[in-house]
Design an enzyme around this catalytic site. Structure first.
Site, short mmCIF file in Angstrom:
data_model
loop_
_atom_site.label_atom_id
_atom_site.label_comp_id
_atom_site.label_asym_id
_atom_site.label_seq_id
_atom_site.Cartn_x
_atom_site.Cartn_y
_atom_site.Cartn_z
CD GLN A 41 35.32 -44.59 -5.70
OE1 GLN A 41 34.97 -44.62 -6.93
NE2 GLN A 41 34.73 -45.06 -4.72
CG ASP A 100 39.76 -36.11 -1.13
OD1 ASP A 100 39.33 -35.91 -2.21
OD2 ASP A 100 39.02 -36.97 -0.26
CD GLN A 103 41.74 -35.34 -5.83
OE1 GLN A 103 41.03 -33.97 -5.69
NE2 GLN A 103 40.88 -36.17 -5.75
CG HIS A 124 35.22 -36.19 -1.85
ND1 HIS A 124 33.78 -35.66 -1.49
CD2 HIS A 124 36.06 -36.38 -0.84
CE1 HIS A 124 33.90 -35.70 -0.19
NE2 HIS A 124 35.15 -36.00 0.21
N GLY A 153 34.87 -47.86 -3.60
CA GLY A 153 35.40 -48.40 -4.64
C GLY A 153 35.38 -49.83 -5.11
CG ASP A 208 31.50 -38.34 1.16
OD1 ASP A 208 30.91 -39.14 0.45
OD2 ASP A 208 32.67 -38.14 1.49
CD GLU A 248 19.80 -59.91 17.51
OE1 GLU A 248 20.55 -60.27 18.50
OE2 GLU A 248 18.94 -59.54 17.68
CB SER A 270 9.88 -59.89 20.25
OG SER A 270 10.91 -59.09 20.69
N1 LIG Z 1 37.72 -44.78 -0.95
C1 LIG Z 1 36.44 -44.59 -1.60
O1 LIG Z 1 35.94 -45.42 -2.03
C2 LIG Z 1 35.94 -43.27 -2.16
C3 LIG Z 1 36.78 -42.32 -2.59
N2 LIG Z 1 36.09 -41.27 -3.03
C4 LIG Z 1 37.00 -40.23 -3.42
O2 LIG Z 1 37.78 -40.63 -4.70
C5 LIG Z 1 38.91 -40.04 -4.83
C6 LIG Z 1 39.92 -41.10 -4.65
O3 LIG Z 1 40.01 -41.73 -3.35
P1 LIG Z 1 40.73 -43.12 -3.03
O4 LIG Z 1 40.54 -43.90 -3.91
O5 LIG Z 1 40.19 -43.20 -1.63
O6 LIG Z 1 42.02 -42.46 -2.88
P2 LIG Z 1 43.51 -43.29 -2.13
O7 LIG Z 1 43.68 -42.70 -0.92
O8 LIG Z 1 43.11 -45.00 -2.30
O9 LIG Z 1 44.51 -42.78 -3.22
C7 LIG Z 1 44.32 -43.03 -4.62
C8 LIG Z 1 45.81 -42.80 -5.18
O10 LIG Z 1 46.58 -41.91 -4.90
C9 LIG Z 1 47.79 -41.87 -4.70
N3 LIG Z 1 48.47 -40.98 -4.40
C10 LIG Z 1 48.37 -40.27 -2.94
N4 LIG Z 1 49.15 -39.09 -2.88
C11 LIG Z 1 49.95 -39.02 -4.04
C12 LIG Z 1 51.04 -38.15 -4.29
N5 LIG Z 1 51.29 -37.15 -3.55
N6 LIG Z 1 51.35 -38.29 -5.62
C13 LIG Z 1 50.98 -39.48 -6.57
N7 LIG Z 1 50.13 -40.26 -6.00
C14 LIG Z 1 49.36 -39.92 -4.77
C15 LIG Z 1 48.14 -43.16 -4.20
O11 LIG Z 1 49.21 -43.97 -4.34
C16 LIG Z 1 46.88 -43.90 -4.61
O12 LIG Z 1 47.28 -44.97 -5.74
C17 LIG Z 1 39.00 -38.98 -3.49
O13 LIG Z 1 38.72 -37.81 -3.97
C18 LIG Z 1 37.92 -39.57 -2.60
O14 LIG Z 1 37.58 -38.63 -1.72
C19 LIG Z 1 34.94 -41.02 -3.18
C20 LIG Z 1 33.89 -42.13 -2.71
C21 LIG Z 1 34.32 -43.38 -2.19
C1 LIG Z 2 33.08 -44.78 0.81
C2 LIG Z 2 32.66 -43.39 0.74
O1 LIG Z 2 31.84 -42.94 0.00
C3 LIG Z 2 33.34 -42.80 1.76
C4 LIG Z 2 32.99 -43.51 2.95
O2 LIG Z 2 32.75 -41.26 1.73
C5 LIG Z 2 34.72 -42.64 1.48
O3 LIG Z 2 35.54 -43.42 1.50
O4 LIG Z 2 35.15 -41.27 1.55
MG LIG Z 3 31.06 -41.26 0.18
MG LIG Z 4 34.02 -39.78 1.54
#
Ligand SMILES: NC(=O)C1=CN([C@@H]2O[C@H](COP(=O)(O)OP(=O)(O)OC[C@H]3O[C@@H](n4cnc5c(N)ncnc54)[C@H](O)[C@@H]3O)[C@@H](O)[C@H]2O)C=CC1
Ligand SMILES: CC(=O)[C@](C)(O)C(=O)O
Ligand SMILES: [Mg+2]
Ligand SMILES: [Mg+2]
Length: 348
Positions: A41, A100, A103, A124, A153, A208, A248, A270
């Site tokens: 993200q 998550d 965080q 989230h 993202g 979610d 498909e 069909s």
């Molecule tokens: N992946 C996605 O496309 C989506 C994610 N979200 C939410 O967005 C937020 C971010 O998710 P993602 O981008 O998937 O996260 P991610 O799993 O890609 O991690 C994001 C960043 O956090 C860093 N990180 C992880 N643990 C750490 C720590 N202990 N100390 C310092 N840095 C640390 C990682 O190095 C990375 O750069 C979450 O709340 C997720 O639920 C929401 C919608 C979709």
């Molecule tokens: C992409 C998205 O919104 C998800 C599946 O809920 C997630 O990556 O946590």
């Molecule tokens: Mg989602």
């Molecule tokens: Mg999710």
């Protein structure tokens, strides 16, 4: 705010027409948006904000792969890219986009920089809704807001670059400044959403977690695996089983559903297929309903959140995850899939 009727229920939706990008820029003109975390993200939201003309910086652990990725994406160390603490200090809006589980461990640091008037932004509802498990309890003086893009993202960025947009839901948990609403809406428009659906932190996380475990990711793989297994046991070849289970669907039928709904997809198949699908879908609904009920209850109780916290905070969680993804990739069904993908005419 527009009231839009969704199949008989009116819901609040913010539209780009009533809140254009220009207005969003005006609302946030004096803010420094600090995007903390550069995983999936982080890049999508930070780059869209930057391209939309907002004042945005990235905070990321130095000496990490994602720091290098941020540099490669054009963020400049000391100017727009900083170690996490420096970014937290400079930011007036903290977009908390670590994983998550991440965080939880960085929260004590974040908290130190949440001086009154700042805004804390999530994508989230997880950290706040499960606060007994995450320990994320924001101080009273800050706005606590949410923009959750309804997709990866990666898609958020791709669709922005194509001039499209990915819609998001938005929520306000705490309005300390009286400006939480305009801040959250402006950010939603800024990250590239076209429309913003109103929700709460709790409803966002419950739906979610259910969706990604259910039809979006977990259930779909389960149903694919079951059908593939039956076709193979009955003597069908891997390519035939894969084509009739996955290829498909993704190439021909789901794009039709996306365009115009399920009945329209059925209508373009069909009469034989229509008869069978109309007869069988309720059987599948009834068979899976108990599983979906169990899933929602596990989410509601916090058990799903706890499982993901426990596993994602292990030091070797990445290696274990890689192993599990590898097993999926190397299963016969997805190996057959890799070959089938190569044979798509446009790939030659
Ligand atoms: N992946 C996605 O496309 C989506 C994610 N979200 C939410 O967005 C937020 C971010 O998710 P993602 O981008 O998937 O996260 P991610 O799993 O890609 O991690 C994001 C960043 O956090 C860093 N990180 C992880 N643990 C750490 C720590 N202990 N100390 C310092 N840095 C640390 C990682 O190095 C990375 O750069 C979450 O709340 C997720 O639920 C929401 C919608 C979709
Ligand atoms: C992409 C998205 O919104 C998800 C599946 O809920 C997630 O990556 O946590
Ligand atoms: Mg989602
Ligand atoms: Mg999710």
């Amino acid at each position: 705010m527009a009231k839009i009727n969704f199949g008989g229920t009116e819901e609040n939706v913010v539209t780009r027409e009533e809140f254009p990008l220009e207005k969003a820029r005006q609302v946030l003109k004096d803010e420094v948006i600090a995007v903390i975390g550069y995983g999936v993200q982080g890049p999508g939201q930070a780059l869209n904000l930057k391209d939309n003309g907002f004042n945005v910086i990235v905070g990321q652990r130095k000496d990490s792969k994602t720091w290098d990725k941020a540099v490669a994406d054009g963020w400049v160390p000391g100017k727009t890219l900083f170690p996490i603490e420096e970014a937290l200090e400079k930011g007036t809006i903290i977009q908390y986009l670590l994983s998550d589980a991440g965080q939880i461990s960085v929260w004590p640091t974040v908290k130190k920089y949440l001086t009154p008037g700042k805004a804390l932004y999530f994508s989230h509802g997880f950290g706040i809704t499960y606060k007994e498990r995450t320990g994320i309890i924001p101080p009273a003086g800050v706005d606590v807001i949410l923009i959750a893009p309804k997709g990866s993202g990666t898609s958020l960025r791709r669709m922005f670059l194509q001039g499209r947009g990915l819609n998001s839901s938005y929520a306000i948990f705490q309005d300390a400044t009286g400006k939480a609403k305009e801040r959250v809406v402006a950010l939603g428009i800024g990250v590239g959403s076209g429309y913003l659906f109103e929700t709460t932190f709790q409803r966002e996380v419950y739906s979610d977690l259910t969706g990604e475990r259910g039809t979006l990711m977990g259930a779909i793989q389960g149903i694919f695996a079951a059908q593939y297994e039956v076709l193979r046991k009955k003597g069908h070849t891997p390519s035939e089983a894969f084509n009739e289970t996955v290829e498909e669907l993704t190439q021909s039928l789901m794009p039709l559903v996306a365009e115009n709904g399920m009945d329209w997809m059925y209508a373009n198949c069909s009469t034989t297929a229509q008869r069978g699908a109309l007869d069988w879908w309720k059987k599948f609904r009834d068979a899976t309903l108990p599983v979906f009920n169990e899933l929602y209850e596990e989410v509601e109780k916090g058990n799903e959140a706890q499982r993901s916290i426990d596993s994602n905070s292990q030091p070797d969680y990445r290696a274990k995850l890689e192993q599990e993804l590898k097993e999926l990739r190397e299963s016969e069904m997805w190996q057959a899939g890799a070959v089938v993908r190569k044979l798509r005419p446009e790939n030659n």
